[in-house]
Design a protein around this motif. Structure first.
Motif: not given
Length: 142
Positions: A61-79
């Motif tokens: 989930t670290g990469a940005d995800v383009p959608t028809p409505g806009g870009v969802v910024p990437g995010h991720d965690t560890s632990g």
């Protein structure tokens, strides 16, 4: 200076997991949450009125995800992460018994100064989950 608009609550909270199928067995099966969305990197569950639990595939989930409505910024965690479900005080004993029957260890139980009680346990990925019976916080009384 503009007046600060009101925040109306938390709509989503998220947890990151290493195996989506095991996560679904736990969140959908053991905890009984209804899955609303199933994708390669995200499951979304109904966690109560107007509340959504997002289960993300860790590392995907670290990469940005383009959608028809806009870009969802990437995010991720560890632990391990943490979040709490609201429960009614009268369901504490049934939850204790249900978790025990399903071989889920209660790793901690806290009686809060305000009078509420929390049961803590882990999901299969080691995230810390809490079942919280009010009163706990000044804004969580029932």
């Amino acid at each position: 200076m503009a007046e600060r608009p009101e925040i109306n609550g938390i709509l989503e909270t998220s947890v990151y997991v290493d195996d989506m199928d095991i996560a679904h067995d736990f969140y959908g099966g053991i905890l009984g949450l209804k899955r609303m969305v199933a994708g390669d990197r995200l499951f979304a569950y109904d966690a109560g009125p107007e509340q959504t639990l997002l289960v993300f595939f860790r590392g995907h989930t670290g990469a940005d995800v383009p959608t028809p409505g806009g870009v969802v910024p990437g995010h991720d965690t560890s632990g391990s992460g943490h979040f709490a479900f609201k429960i009614k005080p009268e369901t504490l004993d049934p939850w204790r018994a249900y978790l025990r029957e399903n071989q889920i260890d209660i790793i901690s139980e806290v009686d809060w100064p305000a009078g509420g009680t929390s049961l803590y346990f882990k999901d299969p990925d080691g995230n810390i989950l809490e079942l919280a019976a009010a009163p706990l916080w000044p804004n969580y009384l029932s």
